[in-house]
Motif scaffolding. Sequence first.
Motif, PDB file in Angstrom:
ATOM      1  N   THR A  26       0.736  -1.236  -0.015  1.00 42.48           N
ATOM      2  CA  THR A  26       0.158  -0.090   0.052  1.00 42.48           C
ATOM      3  C   THR A  26       0.763   1.336  -0.159  1.00 42.48           C
ATOM      4  O   THR A  26       0.331   2.345  -0.383  1.00 42.48           O
ATOM      5  CB  THR A  26      -0.784  -0.008   1.366  1.00 42.48           C
ATOM      6  N   LEU A  27       2.222   1.224   0.244  1.00 41.16           N
ATOM      7  CA  LEU A  27       2.987   2.283   0.184  1.00 41.16           C
ATOM      8  C   LEU A  27       3.492   2.576  -1.118  1.00 41.16           C
ATOM      9  O   LEU A  27       3.354   1.630  -2.081  1.00 41.16           O
ATOM     10  CB  LEU A  27       4.437   1.940   1.000  1.00 41.16           C
ATOM     11  N   ASN A  28       3.776   3.836  -1.482  1.00 39.67           N
ATOM     12  CA  ASN A  28       4.143   4.322  -2.665  1.00 39.67           C
ATOM     13  C   ASN A  28       5.735   4.784  -2.616  1.00 39.67           C
ATOM     14  O   ASN A  28       6.090   5.711  -1.971  1.00 39.67           O
ATOM     15  CB  ASN A  28       3.072   5.462  -3.061  1.00 39.67           C
ATOM     16  N   PRO A  29       6.490   3.718  -3.182  1.00 36.82           N
ATOM     17  CA  PRO A  29       7.954   4.033  -3.085  1.00 36.82           C
ATOM     18  C   PRO A  29       8.223   5.318  -4.070  1.00 36.82           C
ATOM     19  O   PRO A  29       9.404   5.991  -3.555  1.00 36.82           O
ATOM     20  CB  PRO A  29       8.655   2.768  -3.825  1.00 36.82           C
ATOM     21  N   ARG A  30       7.364   5.905  -4.673  1.00 35.47           N
ATOM     22  CA  ARG A  30       7.774   7.275  -5.281  1.00 35.47           C
ATOM     23  C   ARG A  30       7.680   8.391  -4.525  1.00 35.47           C
ATOM     24  O   ARG A  30       8.081   9.701  -4.871  1.00 35.47           O
ATOM     25  CB  ARG A  30       6.788   7.622  -6.622  1.00 35.47           C
ATOM     26  N   GLU A  31       6.858   8.252  -3.637  1.00 40.89           N
ATOM     27  CA  GLU A  31       6.375   9.273  -2.598  1.00 40.89           C
ATOM     28  C   GLU A  31       7.560   9.236  -1.244  1.00 40.89           C
ATOM     29  O   GLU A  31       7.340   8.710  -0.486  1.00 40.89           O
ATOM     30  CB  GLU A  31       5.027   9.247  -2.186  1.00 40.89           C
ATOM     31  N   LEU A  32       8.321  10.163  -1.629  1.00 40.42           N
ATOM     32  CA  LEU A  32       9.320  10.499  -0.568  1.00 40.42           C
ATOM     33  C   LEU A  32       9.041  11.516   0.445  1.00 40.42           C
ATOM     34  O   LEU A  32       8.375  12.569  -0.111  1.00 40.42           O
ATOM     35  CB  LEU A  32      10.694  10.748  -1.174  1.00 40.42           C
ATOM     36  N   PRO A  33       9.347  11.316   1.783  1.00 39.91           N
ATOM     37  CA  PRO A  33       8.977  12.413   2.605  1.00 39.91           C
ATOM     38  C   PRO A  33      10.079  13.665   2.363  1.00 39.91           C
ATOM     39  O   PRO A  33      11.140  13.278   2.187  1.00 39.91           O
ATOM     40  CB  PRO A  33       9.266  11.879   4.075  1.00 39.91           C
TER      41      PRO A  33
ATOM     42  N   GLN B  39      28.654   7.405  -6.737  1.00 37.86           N
ATOM     43  CA  GLN B  39      28.274   6.142  -6.626  1.00 37.86           C
ATOM     44  C   GLN B  39      27.627   5.798  -5.105  1.00 37.86           C
ATOM     45  O   GLN B  39      27.192   4.902  -4.991  1.00 37.86           O
ATOM     46  CB  GLN B  39      29.648   5.393  -6.529  1.00 37.86           C
ATOM     47  N   GLU B  40      27.766   6.943  -4.463  1.00 37.27           N
ATOM     48  CA  GLU B  40      27.080   6.819  -3.222  1.00 37.27           C
ATOM     49  C   GLU B  40      25.830   7.605  -3.100  1.00 37.27           C
ATOM     50  O   GLU B  40      24.986   7.527  -2.120  1.00 37.27           O
ATOM     51  CB  GLU B  40      27.959   7.573  -2.137  1.00 37.27           C
ATOM     52  N   LEU B  41      25.508   8.252  -4.488  1.00 35.42           N
ATOM     53  CA  LEU B  41      24.273   9.020  -4.541  1.00 35.42           C
ATOM     54  C   LEU B  41      22.842   8.165  -5.044  1.00 35.42           C
ATOM     55  O   LEU B  41      23.529   7.529  -6.162  1.00 35.42           O
ATOM     56  CB  LEU B  41      24.496  10.452  -4.640  1.00 35.42           C
ATOM     57  N   ARG B  42      21.833   8.243  -4.514  1.00 34.49           N
ATOM     58  CA  ARG B  42      20.678   7.567  -5.391  1.00 34.49           C
ATOM     59  C   ARG B  42      20.135   8.354  -6.302  1.00 34.49           C
ATOM     60  O   ARG B  42      19.925   9.366  -6.087  1.00 34.49           O
ATOM     61  CB  ARG B  42      19.722   7.134  -4.287  1.00 34.49           C
ATOM     62  N   CYS B  43      19.607   7.815  -7.340  1.00 34.16           N
ATOM     63  CA  CYS B  43      18.980   8.515  -8.416  1.00 34.16           C
ATOM     64  C   CYS B  43      17.745   8.563  -8.026  1.00 34.16           C
ATOM     65  O   CYS B  43      16.969   7.444  -7.809  1.00 34.16           O
ATOM     66  CB  CYS B  43      19.091   7.820  -9.847  1.00 34.16           C
ATOM     67  N   LEU B  44      17.002   9.709  -7.855  1.00 33.02           N
ATOM     68  CA  LEU B  44      15.545   9.676  -7.532  1.00 33.02           C
ATOM     69  C   LEU B  44      14.577   9.326  -8.439  1.00 33.02           C
ATOM     70  O   LEU B  44      13.340   8.979  -8.078  1.00 33.02           O
ATOM     71  CB  LEU B  44      15.401  11.163  -7.348  1.00 33.02           C
ATOM     72  N   VAL B  45      14.808   9.277  -9.678  1.00 30.80           N
ATOM     73  CA  VAL B  45      13.894   8.818 -10.637  1.00 30.80           C
ATOM     74  C   VAL B  45      13.941   7.261 -10.888  1.00 30.80           C
ATOM     75  O   VAL B  45      12.858   6.805 -10.690  1.00 30.80           O
ATOM     76  CB  VAL B  45      14.280   9.571 -12.075  1.00 30.80           C
ATOM     77  N   CYS B  46      15.216   6.740 -11.041  1.00 28.87           N
ATOM     78  CA  CYS B  46      15.238   5.275 -10.996  1.00 28.87           C
ATOM     79  C   CYS B  46      15.842   4.911  -9.930  1.00 28.87           C
ATOM     80  O   CYS B  46      16.927   4.832  -9.554  1.00 28.87           O
ATOM     81  CB  CYS B  46      16.165   4.962 -12.395  1.00 28.87           C
ATOM     82  N   GLN B  47      15.040   4.625  -8.886  1.00 28.23           N
ATOM     83  CA  GLN B  47      15.264   4.348  -7.415  1.00 28.23           C
ATOM     84  C   GLN B  47      16.261   3.482  -7.117  1.00 28.23           C
ATOM     85  O   GLN B  47      17.119   3.481  -5.813  1.00 28.23           O
ATOM     86  CB  GLN B  47      14.135   4.271  -6.448  1.00 28.23           C
ATOM     87  N   ASN B  48      16.643   2.361  -8.041  1.00 33.43           N
ATOM     88  CA  ASN B  48      17.801   1.389  -7.598  1.00 33.43           C
ATOM     89  C   ASN B  48      18.890   1.613  -8.579  1.00 33.43           C
ATOM     90  O   ASN B  48      19.565   0.733  -8.473  1.00 33.43           O
ATOM     91  CB  ASN B  48      17.172   0.133  -7.819  1.00 33.43           C
ATOM     92  N   HIS B  55      21.333   7.614 -16.359  1.00 34.33           N
ATOM     93  CA  HIS B  55      21.293   8.345 -17.328  1.00 34.33           C
ATOM     94  C   HIS B  55      20.046   9.319 -17.248  1.00 34.33           C
ATOM     95  O   HIS B  55      19.696   9.852 -18.455  1.00 34.33           O
ATOM     96  CB  HIS B  55      21.570   7.602 -18.700  1.00 34.33           C
ATOM     97  N   ALA B  56      19.249   8.995 -16.492  1.00 31.26           N
ATOM     98  CA  ALA B  56      17.788   9.916 -16.260  1.00 31.26           C
ATOM     99  C   ALA B  56      18.302  11.513 -16.405  1.00 31.26           C
ATOM    100  O   ALA B  56      19.350  11.594 -15.853  1.00 31.26           O
ATOM    101  CB  ALA B  56      17.186   9.678 -15.082  1.00 31.26           C
ATOM    102  N   PRO B  57      17.707  12.077 -17.050  1.00 29.49           N
ATOM    103  CA  PRO B  57      17.793  13.651 -17.143  1.00 29.49           C
ATOM    104  C   PRO B  57      18.340  13.997 -15.486  1.00 29.49           C
ATOM    105  O   PRO B  57      19.211  14.954 -15.482  1.00 29.49           O
ATOM    106  CB  PRO B  57      16.703  14.322 -17.615  1.00 29.49           C
ATOM    107  N   LEU B  58      17.470  13.822 -14.377  1.00 29.82           N
ATOM    108  CA  LEU B  58      17.532  14.317 -13.208  1.00 29.82           C
ATOM    109  C   LEU B  58      18.834  14.087 -12.760  1.00 29.82           C
ATOM    110  O   LEU B  58      19.555  14.873 -12.249  1.00 29.82           O
ATOM    111  CB  LEU B  58      16.556  14.084 -12.441  1.00 29.82           C
ATOM    112  N   ALA B  59      19.184  12.735 -12.928  1.00 24.71           N
ATOM    113  CA  ALA B  59      20.468  12.060 -12.451  1.00 24.71           C
ATOM    114  C   ALA B  59      21.652  13.084 -13.005  1.00 24.71           C
ATOM    115  O   ALA B  59      22.636  13.483 -12.543  1.00 24.71           O
ATOM    116  CB  ALA B  59      20.617  10.585 -12.735  1.00 24.71           C
ATOM    117  N   ILE B  60      21.539  13.165 -14.513  1.00 24.77           N
ATOM    118  CA  ILE B  60      22.766  14.004 -14.970  1.00 24.77           C
ATOM    119  C   ILE B  60      22.831  15.370 -14.460  1.00 24.77           C
ATOM    120  O   ILE B  60      23.723  15.836 -14.225  1.00 24.77           O
ATOM    121  CB  ILE B  60      22.451  14.337 -16.681  1.00 24.77           C
TER     122      ILE B  60
END
Lengths: 179, 157
Positions: A26-33, B39-48, B55-60
Amino acid sequence: MKNRRSLWIPLAAFAVLAAFLGVGLTLNPRELPSPLVGKAAPSFTLPQLHAAGQVIAPEGLRGQVYLLNVWASWCSSCRAEHEHLMALAGTRELAIYGLDYKDERDAGIAWLHRNGNPYIASAFDAEGRAGIDWGVYGVPETFLVDAQGVVRYKHVGPLTPAVIEGRILPLARELARHG
Amino acid sequence: MARFIAMLLLVLASLAHAGEAQPVAADPVLEARVSKLAQELRCLVCQNQTLEDSHAPLAIDLKNQVRDMLASGRSESEVVEYLVARYGDFVLYRPPLKATTMLLWIGPLLLLAISLFALLHHIRRGADAPAGDRAIDAEAARRADALLGLAPGKDSP
């Protein structure tokens, strides 16, 4: 079989696991606090979309409760929330500003011309630097900022009537009363 | 004048990586620092994915931001602080050890300890039990023999 009770352990373990996974569904992983909520709205000085010669900055918007909606002409889910923003703008209850994120100026203006313009003004963030400062990671995003310039609420994804009526407007009314 | 030149250089630098392609900075040392941090930072769009892999625009954009901040003399920890203030701990690939993430860090160890304890307990109980407990009953033995063809049973031809 002297210990029948131990037979239930796997089932119990499964039930616990299922409950955790069920909640996870039920959680949305896209929704970050957002860590921005409760903090001062990040500053920017950007040209306006419709008037490149004029700038818009959050500091200039102090003294009123306002909504900052991050949108773009290339963003398909912005289309989905647009009618709700138009309806909200029609009530004149809340000031709505836009942040046109990583867009082309002509495309942005044309998009608003086609779909209606709910914004008092839109800031034009061609390179997305202001977006990064505001922690934007997916358009549309919407921020509610109080009269002191503090971010009070953030919504990621398209706005729905439920979010506007249930979360944003009640909070905005309360902030306006105390602000 | 020096200030003007500095400004000019900054503008040129930003133009240099305004494009979509991953730019290779003129300074390989800086680029190595950017990659290491990314390498220590997460891409917010493609979360894994990490910022480095994505290569997501936001990551660039974020990588460009990291590069600019490092180039302007800020330290790695200042850059991380800047990003955490905007995107939260989620932007870190390795979650920090805090009260809210305690279970995340010690959970697996705790689970391992509990499993080991249960296993030891089970083994010891098995060893302590009298042989009679472990002996199979006569009917099961007869069926096993039948299946193995050691003795005539009703299952065998």
